[in-house]
Design a protein around this motif. Structure first.
Motif, PDB file in Angstrom:
ATOM      1  N   LEU A  54      17.524 -16.410  15.725  1.00  0.00           N
ATOM      2  CA  LEU A  54      18.906 -16.030  15.438  1.00  0.00           C
ATOM      3  C   LEU A  54      19.011 -15.407  14.041  1.00  0.00           C
ATOM      4  CD1 LEU A  54      20.959 -19.027  16.899  1.00  0.00           C
ATOM      5  CD2 LEU A  54      20.661 -16.742  17.867  1.00  0.00           C
ATOM      6  N   LYS A  55      18.227 -15.924  13.107  1.00  0.00           N
ATOM      7  CA  LYS A  55      18.241 -15.370  11.750  1.00  0.00           C
ATOM      8  C   LYS A  55      17.802 -13.908  11.761  1.00  0.00           C
ATOM      9  CE  LYS A  55      16.359 -16.117   7.114  1.00  0.00           C
ATOM     10  NZ  LYS A  55      15.448 -16.955   6.279  1.00  0.00           N
ATOM     11  N   ALA A  56      16.817 -13.591  12.589  1.00  0.00           N
ATOM     12  CA  ALA A  56      16.347 -12.210  12.688  1.00  0.00           C
ATOM     13  C   ALA A  56      17.434 -11.292  13.235  1.00  0.00           C
ATOM     14  CB  ALA A  56      15.107 -12.146  13.577  1.00  0.00           C
ATOM     15  N   ALA A  57      18.231 -11.788  14.179  1.00  0.00           N
ATOM     16  CA  ALA A  57      19.341 -10.996  14.715  1.00  0.00           C
ATOM     17  C   ALA A  57      20.421 -10.799  13.661  1.00  0.00           C
ATOM     18  CB  ALA A  57      19.918 -11.670  15.956  1.00  0.00           C
ATOM     19  N   LEU A  58      20.720 -11.844  12.894  1.00  0.00           N
ATOM     20  CA  LEU A  58      21.753 -11.754  11.858  1.00  0.00           C
ATOM     21  C   LEU A  58      21.318 -10.855  10.698  1.00  0.00           C
ATOM     22  CD1 LEU A  58      22.786 -15.517  11.770  1.00  0.00           C
ATOM     23  CD2 LEU A  58      24.174 -13.626  12.623  1.00  0.00           C
ATOM     24  N   ALA A  59      20.030 -10.723  10.490  1.00  0.00           N
ATOM     25  CA  ALA A  59      19.522  -9.885   9.402  1.00  0.00           C
ATOM     26  C   ALA A  59      19.237  -8.453   9.853  1.00  0.00           C
ATOM     27  CB  ALA A  59      18.249 -10.500   8.829  1.00  0.00           C
ATOM     28  N   HIS A  60      19.493  -8.161  11.107  1.00  0.00           N
ATOM     29  CA  HIS A  60      19.197  -6.834  11.655  1.00  0.00           C
ATOM     30  C   HIS A  60      20.120  -5.783  11.045  1.00  0.00           C
ATOM     31  CE1 HIS A  60      18.185  -3.755  14.637  1.00  0.00           C
ATOM     32  NE2 HIS A  60      17.190  -4.539  15.024  1.00  0.00           N
ATOM     33  N   SER A  61      19.597  -4.580  10.853  1.00  0.00           N
ATOM     34  CA  SER A  61      20.393  -3.503  10.258  1.00  0.00           C
ATOM     35  C   SER A  61      21.449  -2.956  11.210  1.00  0.00           C
ATOM     36  CB  SER A  61      19.472  -2.355   9.811  1.00  0.00           C
ATOM     37  OG  SER A  61      18.736  -1.849  10.914  1.00  0.00           O
ATOM     38  N   ASN A  62      21.244  -3.144  12.508  1.00  0.00           N
ATOM     39  CA  ASN A  62      22.198  -2.672  13.511  1.00  0.00           C
ATOM     40  C   ASN A  62      23.398  -3.613  13.565  1.00  0.00           C
ATOM     41  OD1 ASN A  62      23.431  -2.500  16.294  1.00  0.00           O
ATOM     42  ND2 ASN A  62      21.976  -0.811  16.445  1.00  0.00           N
ATOM     43  N   GLY A  63      24.605  -3.064  13.401  1.00  0.00           N
ATOM     44  CA  GLY A  63      25.810  -3.884  13.382  1.00  0.00           C
ATOM     45  C   GLY A  63      26.070  -4.597  14.691  1.00  0.00           C
ATOM     46  N   GLU A  64      25.767  -3.974  15.819  1.00  0.00           N
ATOM     47  CA  GLU A  64      25.995  -4.607  17.117  1.00  0.00           C
ATOM     48  C   GLU A  64      25.050  -5.780  17.323  1.00  0.00           C
ATOM     49  OE1 GLU A  64      25.768  -1.653  20.129  1.00  0.00           O
ATOM     50  OE2 GLU A  64      27.602  -0.623  19.508  1.00  0.00           O
ATOM     51  N   VAL A  65      23.830  -5.636  16.843  1.00  0.00           N
ATOM     52  CA  VAL A  65      22.879  -6.754  16.918  1.00  0.00           C
ATOM     53  C   VAL A  65      23.385  -7.921  16.078  1.00  0.00           C
ATOM     54  CG1 VAL A  65      20.532  -7.501  16.342  1.00  0.00           C
ATOM     55  CG2 VAL A  65      20.917  -5.248  17.364  1.00  0.00           C
ATOM     56  N   PHE A  66      23.894  -7.629  14.888  1.00  0.00           N
ATOM     57  CA  PHE A  66      24.461  -8.682  14.034  1.00  0.00           C
ATOM     58  C   PHE A  66      25.598  -9.403  14.746  1.00  0.00           C
ATOM     59  CE2 PHE A  66      27.845  -9.922  11.072  1.00  0.00           C
ATOM     60  CZ  PHE A  66      27.168 -10.874  10.317  1.00  0.00           C
ATOM     61  N   GLU A  67      26.482  -8.672  15.389  1.00  0.00           N
ATOM     62  CA  GLU A  67      27.610  -9.283  16.107  1.00  0.00           C
ATOM     63  C   GLU A  67      27.124 -10.175  17.235  1.00  0.00           C
ATOM     64  OE1 GLU A  67      30.761  -6.683  17.329  1.00  0.00           O
ATOM     65  OE2 GLU A  67      30.556  -5.427  15.554  1.00  0.00           O
ATOM     66  N   ARG A  68      26.125  -9.729  17.979  1.00  0.00           N
ATOM     67  CA  ARG A  68      25.589 -10.564  19.061  1.00  0.00           C
ATOM     68  C   ARG A  68      24.957 -11.827  18.503  1.00  0.00           C
ATOM     69  NH1 ARG A  68      24.242  -5.463  21.358  1.00  0.00           N
ATOM     70  NH2 ARG A  68      22.131  -5.486  20.479  1.00  0.00           N
ATOM     71  N   GLY A  69      24.268 -11.696  17.374  1.00  0.00           N
ATOM     72  CA  GLY A  69      23.683 -12.880  16.753  1.00  0.00           C
ATOM     73  C   GLY A  69      24.740 -13.852  16.266  1.00  0.00           C
ATOM     74  N   LEU A  70      25.827 -13.322  15.718  1.00  0.00           N
ATOM     75  CA  LEU A  70      26.905 -14.171  15.208  1.00  0.00           C
ATOM     76  C   LEU A  70      27.592 -14.906  16.353  1.00  0.00           C
ATOM     77  CD1 LEU A  70      28.281 -14.843  12.479  1.00  0.00           C
ATOM     78  CD2 LEU A  70      29.968 -13.065  13.006  1.00  0.00           C
ATOM     79  N   ASN A  71      27.870 -14.202  17.438  1.00  0.00           N
ATOM     80  CA  ASN A  71      28.509 -14.832  18.602  1.00  0.00           C
ATOM     81  C   ASN A  71      27.598 -15.881  19.230  1.00  0.00           C
ATOM     82  OD1 ASN A  71      30.886 -13.313  18.428  1.00  0.00           O
ATOM     83  ND2 ASN A  71      30.036 -11.637  19.634  1.00  0.00           N
ATOM     84  N   ALA A  72      26.309 -15.590  19.283  1.00  0.00           N
ATOM     85  CA  ALA A  72      25.363 -16.558  19.837  1.00  0.00           C
ATOM     86  C   ALA A  72      25.297 -17.809  18.973  1.00  0.00           C
ATOM     87  CB  ALA A  72      23.977 -15.926  19.951  1.00  0.00           C
ATOM     88  N   LEU A  73      25.389 -17.644  17.662  1.00  0.00           N
ATOM     89  CA  LEU A  73      25.380 -18.786  16.754  1.00  0.00           C
ATOM     90  C   LEU A  73      26.606 -19.674  16.991  1.00  0.00           C
ATOM     91  CD1 LEU A  73      24.300 -20.370  14.346  1.00  0.00           C
ATOM     92  CD2 LEU A  73      25.483 -18.755  12.840  1.00  0.00           C
ATOM     93  N   ILE A  74      27.752 -19.071  17.188  1.00  0.00           N
ATOM     94  CA  ILE A  74      28.978 -19.837  17.479  1.00  0.00           C
ATOM     95  C   ILE A  74      28.826 -20.600  18.786  1.00  0.00           C
ATOM     96  CG2 ILE A  74      31.444 -19.665  17.983  1.00  0.00           C
ATOM     97  CD1 ILE A  74      31.493 -17.157  16.201  1.00  0.00           C
ATOM     98  N   GLN A  75      28.291 -19.941  19.808  1.00  0.00           N
ATOM     99  CA  GLN A  75      28.097 -20.585  21.111  1.00  0.00           C
ATOM    100  C   GLN A  75      27.129 -21.758  20.997  1.00  0.00           C
ATOM    101  OE1 GLN A  75      26.704 -17.159  23.234  1.00  0.00           O
ATOM    102  NE2 GLN A  75      28.683 -16.125  23.076  1.00  0.00           N
ATOM    103  N   LEU A  76      26.077 -21.573  20.224  1.00  0.00           N
ATOM    104  CA  LEU A  76      25.103 -22.656  20.035  1.00  0.00           C
ATOM    105  C   LEU A  76      25.732 -23.816  19.275  1.00  0.00           C
ATOM    106  CD1 LEU A  76      22.131 -23.574  20.335  1.00  0.00           C
ATOM    107  CD2 LEU A  76      21.687 -22.481  18.126  1.00  0.00           C
ATOM    108  N   SER A  77      26.512 -23.501  18.242  1.00  0.00           N
ATOM    109  CA  SER A  77      27.165 -24.540  17.444  1.00  0.00           C
ATOM    110  C   SER A  77      28.119 -25.367  18.295  1.00  0.00           C
ATOM    111  CB  SER A  77      27.914 -23.903  16.275  1.00  0.00           C
ATOM    112  OG  SER A  77      28.603 -24.875  15.509  1.00  0.00           O
ATOM    113  N   ALA A  78      28.826 -24.715  19.218  1.00  0.00           N
ATOM    114  CA  ALA A  78      29.759 -25.424  20.094  1.00  0.00           C
ATOM    115  C   ALA A  78      29.050 -26.428  20.986  1.00  0.00           C
ATOM    116  CB  ALA A  78      30.540 -24.418  20.950  1.00  0.00           C
ATOM    117  N   ILE A  79      27.775 -26.175  21.280  1.00  0.00           N
ATOM    118  CA  ILE A  79      27.019 -27.039  22.186  1.00  0.00           C
ATOM    119  C   ILE A  79      26.304 -28.164  21.436  1.00  0.00           C
ATOM    120  CG2 ILE A  79      25.115 -27.107  23.830  1.00  0.00           C
ATOM    121  CD1 ILE A  79      27.700 -25.814  24.876  1.00  0.00           C
TER     122      ILE A  79
END
Length: 241
Positions: free
Chosen positions: A156-181
């Motif tokens: 997830l850290k690699a996705a959040l550090a990605h230069s592509n903004g859409e990849v960052f957004e997907r990583g951020l949303n995935a982190l929220i989903q994981l945190s909820a679980i």
């Protein structure tokens, strides 16, 4: 070769026919000593690299043969190793699972889906994002996901550090989903992710999304998460304050 699909992968079976291909016989060498060898001819006609080649590396031909997949996720997906497929709908797309998600092992499927968040091509982007979310919705997702956190966080850290903004957004949303679980179980790993998030905080395109994400992390992580978030993002305002 005949392929037999099973849930979670593809298994190959060799055809049991007696037909075999015989290797070609070696080509006889030219006995004439005066004629140049094939290797010397190759050296003569092989173009030598130019100094400018180092400054102008070869680009990818968009119409070329991309038989080699660009990432682990796309390679696994192309071989049928991801037990779900994209179904195109008239309004929106959805996933079709080969097996019930409840019956699938999280290790390594959840990690593989998380790796796919860094993809930038369709359908990998949709399958990885939606597959990660739907797999976390199964009844016993908490018990299955918590043991995988040490391996999930670097992905997830690699996705959040990605230069592509859409990849960052997907990583951020995935982190929220994981945190909820997993809830407070994420707190021990949270600090490793906040540095990449804080770097995007000054970007007006992501500031609101990040603020909402941090609030969700506090909500699911409890009081302990506030101190962790503030240690990396001092300007964060707690939802309980």
């Amino acid at each position: 070769m005949q392929e037999t699909k099973r849930c979670g992968g593809i298994y190959d079976k060799r055809m049991s026919s007696g037909f075999q291909i015989k290797p070609k016989t070696a080509i006889q060498k030219n006995k004439t000593s005066s004629s140049p060898s094939s290797s010397s001819l190759d050296l003569a006609i092989k173009p030598q690299p130019r100094p400018s080649d180092k400054l102008n590396p070869q680009t990818i031909d968009p119409f070329g043969d991309h038989s080699k997949a660009p990432s682990a996720f796309s390679a696994i997906y192309s071989k049928g190793g991801i037990p779900c497929r994209l179904v195109h709908g008239s309004v929106k797309h959805k996933l079709q699972w080969e097996c019930l998600p409840e019956t699938l092992p999280f290790d390594p499927l959840l990690i593989t889906l998380a790796e796919g968040l860094r993809e930038t091509k369709h359908p990998y982007t949709f399958v990885s994002k939606e597959g990660f979310k739907e797999l976390l919705l199964v009844e016993d997702a908490t018990e299955k996901a918590i043991p995988l956190l040490p391996r999930l966080i670097p992905v997830l850290k690699a996705a959040l550090a990605h230069s592509n903004g859409e990849v960052f957004e997907r990583g951020l949303n995935a982190l929220i989903q994981l945190s909820a679980i997993v809830g407070p179980a994420l707190n021990d790993q949270l600090k490793h992710l906040l540095t990449s998030i804080s770097k995007r905080l000054m970007d007006k395109n992501f500031k609101e999304q990040i603020t909402v994400a941090l609030q969700k992390l506090e909500q699911y992580g409890g009081k302990e998460s506030v101190g962790i978030i503030k240690s990396k993002i001092p300007t964060y305002c707690s939802i309980s304050s």
